[in-house]
Design a protein around this motif. Sequence first.
Motif, PDB file in Angstrom:
ATOM      1  N   LEU A   1       0.842  -1.187   0.000  1.00  0.00           N
ATOM      2  CA  LEU A   1       0.000   0.000   0.000  1.00  0.00           C
ATOM      3  C   LEU A   1       0.879   1.240   0.000  1.00  0.00           C
ATOM      4  O   LEU A   1       1.751   1.393   0.863  1.00  0.00           O
ATOM      5  CB  LEU A   1      -0.886  -0.017   1.258  1.00  0.00           C
ATOM      6  CG  LEU A   1      -1.822   1.157   1.495  1.00  0.00           C
ATOM      7  CD1 LEU A   1      -2.851   1.253   0.366  1.00  0.00           C
ATOM      8  CD2 LEU A   1      -2.518   0.983   2.841  1.00  0.00           C
ATOM      9  N   THR A   2       0.678   2.110  -0.988  1.00  0.00           N
ATOM     10  CA  THR A   2       1.399   3.375  -1.020  1.00  0.00           C
ATOM     11  C   THR A   2       0.473   4.460  -1.553  1.00  0.00           C
ATOM     12  O   THR A   2      -0.528   4.160  -2.216  1.00  0.00           O
ATOM     13  CB  THR A   2       2.692   3.285  -1.867  1.00  0.00           C
ATOM     14  OG1 THR A   2       3.442   4.490  -1.682  1.00  0.00           O
ATOM     15  CG2 THR A   2       2.415   3.042  -3.328  1.00  0.00           C
ATOM     16  N   GLY A   3       0.776   5.689  -1.239  1.00  0.00           N
ATOM     17  CA  GLY A   3      -0.009   6.818  -1.714  1.00  0.00           C
ATOM     18  C   GLY A   3       0.707   8.106  -1.400  1.00  0.00           C
ATOM     19  O   GLY A   3       1.561   8.162  -0.515  1.00  0.00           O
ATOM     20  N   VAL A   4       0.371   9.141  -2.156  1.00  0.00           N
ATOM     21  CA  VAL A   4       1.013  10.447  -2.004  1.00  0.00           C
ATOM     22  C   VAL A   4      -0.013  11.463  -1.532  1.00  0.00           C
ATOM     23  O   VAL A   4      -1.136  11.514  -2.049  1.00  0.00           O
ATOM     24  CB  VAL A   4       1.621  10.900  -3.358  1.00  0.00           C
ATOM     25  CG1 VAL A   4       2.263  12.273  -3.237  1.00  0.00           C
ATOM     26  CG2 VAL A   4       2.629   9.878  -3.862  1.00  0.00           C
ATOM     27  N   SER A   5       0.357  12.276  -0.548  1.00  0.00           N
ATOM     28  CA  SER A   5      -0.471  13.350  -0.015  1.00  0.00           C
ATOM     29  C   SER A   5      -1.765  12.775   0.574  1.00  0.00           C
ATOM     30  O   SER A   5      -1.704  12.031   1.546  1.00  0.00           O
ATOM     31  CB  SER A   5      -0.728  14.407  -1.096  1.00  0.00           C
ATOM     32  OG  SER A   5      -1.280  15.563  -0.525  1.00  0.00           O
ATOM     33  N   MET A   6      -2.906  13.084  -0.024  1.00  0.00           N
ATOM     34  CA  MET A   6      -4.154  12.532   0.502  1.00  0.00           C
ATOM     35  C   MET A   6      -4.139  11.001   0.401  1.00  0.00           C
ATOM     36  O   MET A   6      -4.676  10.301   1.247  1.00  0.00           O
ATOM     37  CB  MET A   6      -5.365  13.099  -0.229  1.00  0.00           C
ATOM     38  CG  MET A   6      -6.673  12.689   0.422  1.00  0.00           C
ATOM     39  SD  MET A   6      -8.106  13.425  -0.367  1.00  0.00           S
ATOM     40  CE  MET A   6      -8.083  15.018   0.411  1.00  0.00           C
ATOM     41  N   GLY A   7      -3.466  10.487  -0.644  1.00  0.00           N
ATOM     42  CA  GLY A   7      -3.296   9.035  -0.763  1.00  0.00           C
ATOM     43  C   GLY A   7      -2.431   8.486   0.358  1.00  0.00           C
ATOM     44  O   GLY A   7      -2.598   7.348   0.786  1.00  0.00           O
ATOM     45  N   GLY A   8      -1.503   9.312   0.846  1.00  0.00           N
ATOM     46  CA  GLY A   8      -0.696   8.928   2.000  1.00  0.00           C
ATOM     47  C   GLY A   8      -1.551   8.833   3.256  1.00  0.00           C
ATOM     48  O   GLY A   8      -1.367   7.937   4.080  1.00  0.00           O
ATOM     49  N   MET A   9      -2.502   9.761   3.388  1.00  0.00           N
ATOM     50  CA  MET A   9      -3.441   9.667   4.503  1.00  0.00           C
ATOM     51  C   MET A   9      -4.245   8.374   4.363  1.00  0.00           C
ATOM     52  O   MET A   9      -4.508   7.679   5.339  1.00  0.00           O
ATOM     53  CB  MET A   9      -4.397  10.857   4.543  1.00  0.00           C
ATOM     54  CG  MET A   9      -5.357  10.771   5.728  1.00  0.00           C
ATOM     55  SD  MET A   9      -6.582  12.095   5.794  1.00  0.00           S
ATOM     56  CE  MET A   9      -7.678  11.625   4.484  1.00  0.00           C
ATOM     57  N   GLY A  10      -4.610   8.045   3.118  1.00  0.00           N
ATOM     58  CA  GLY A  10      -5.315   6.789   2.872  1.00  0.00           C
ATOM     59  C   GLY A  10      -4.490   5.591   3.299  1.00  0.00           C
ATOM     60  O   GLY A  10      -5.037   4.599   3.792  1.00  0.00           O
ATOM     61  N   CYS A  11      -3.169   5.674   3.118  1.00  0.00           N
ATOM     62  CA  CYS A  11      -2.293   4.581   3.582  1.00  0.00           C
ATOM     63  C   CYS A  11      -2.439   4.376   5.083  1.00  0.00           C
ATOM     64  O   CYS A  11      -2.587   3.253   5.556  1.00  0.00           O
ATOM     65  CB  CYS A  11      -0.831   4.899   3.294  1.00  0.00           C
ATOM     66  SG  CYS A  11      -0.306   4.590   1.638  1.00  0.00           S
ATOM     67  N   TRP A  12      -2.358   5.484   5.815  1.00  0.00           N
ATOM     68  CA  TRP A  12      -2.481   5.368   7.277  1.00  0.00           C
ATOM     69  C   TRP A  12      -3.838   4.795   7.665  1.00  0.00           C
ATOM     70  O   TRP A  12      -3.925   3.892   8.489  1.00  0.00           O
ATOM     71  CB  TRP A  12      -2.290   6.726   7.942  1.00  0.00           C
ATOM     72  CG  TRP A  12      -0.917   7.320   7.870  1.00  0.00           C
ATOM     73  CD1 TRP A  12      -0.615   8.588   7.458  1.00  0.00           C
ATOM     74  CD2 TRP A  12       0.332   6.723   8.240  1.00  0.00           C
ATOM     75  NE1 TRP A  12       0.741   8.804   7.542  1.00  0.00           N
ATOM     76  CE2 TRP A  12       1.351   7.671   8.030  1.00  0.00           C
ATOM     77  CE3 TRP A  12       0.689   5.469   8.736  1.00  0.00           C
ATOM     78  CZ2 TRP A  12       2.691   7.416   8.287  1.00  0.00           C
ATOM     79  CZ3 TRP A  12       2.030   5.210   8.984  1.00  0.00           C
ATOM     80  CH2 TRP A  12       3.009   6.171   8.771  1.00  0.00           C
ATOM     81  N   GLU A  13      -4.891   5.317   7.056  1.00  0.00           N
ATOM     82  CA  GLU A  13      -6.232   4.902   7.487  1.00  0.00           C
ATOM     83  C   GLU A  13      -6.616   3.514   6.988  1.00  0.00           C
ATOM     84  O   GLU A  13      -7.171   2.719   7.743  1.00  0.00           O
ATOM     85  CB  GLU A  13      -7.261   5.950   7.070  1.00  0.00           C
ATOM     86  CG  GLU A  13      -7.058   7.235   7.858  1.00  0.00           C
ATOM     87  CD  GLU A  13      -8.198   8.217   7.721  1.00  0.00           C
ATOM     88  OE1 GLU A  13      -9.305   7.825   7.307  1.00  0.00           O
ATOM     89  OE2 GLU A  13      -7.972   9.400   8.031  1.00  0.00           O
TER      90      GLU A  13
END
Length: 128
Positions: free
Chosen positions: A6-18
């Motif tokens: 799982l990876t994501g940038v910016s808001m996608g990074g928040m998606g990673c955490w959640e």
Amino acid sequence: SSRVYLTGVSMGGMGCWELGMQDPGLFAAVAPIAAYHKSHLRSEIAEALKSTPIFAVHSHKDATCPLSKEKILYEELQRVRALLRVDLCNHSHTDMHKPHMEDPTIFEWMLSHPYTPKVPVATPIRRW
């Protein structure tokens, strides 16, 4: 065997955490980049992901998602002894992912963490 990362940038990074927090046993590793998290979920994120390898990328120059706020989560992850790697850079928020996606390091790191199921297998329902 299959691996799910799982990876994501910016808001996608928040998606990673959640998403990682909601289903930590699904992922071999997570890699939030230029991410931020909701502070009221900090302890829950750390507790849920303490057994999932994490490669976080952040920048000293990120004015959109300040490093100072993410550092608090990184400290919480260290407190629960999570397998955490944090790479810090000096790129802007919108450019920080580019060097990491062009360099094989993050992908080699991910592949060095094979998937090991962390979710118990569901028990069949007993009918009485």
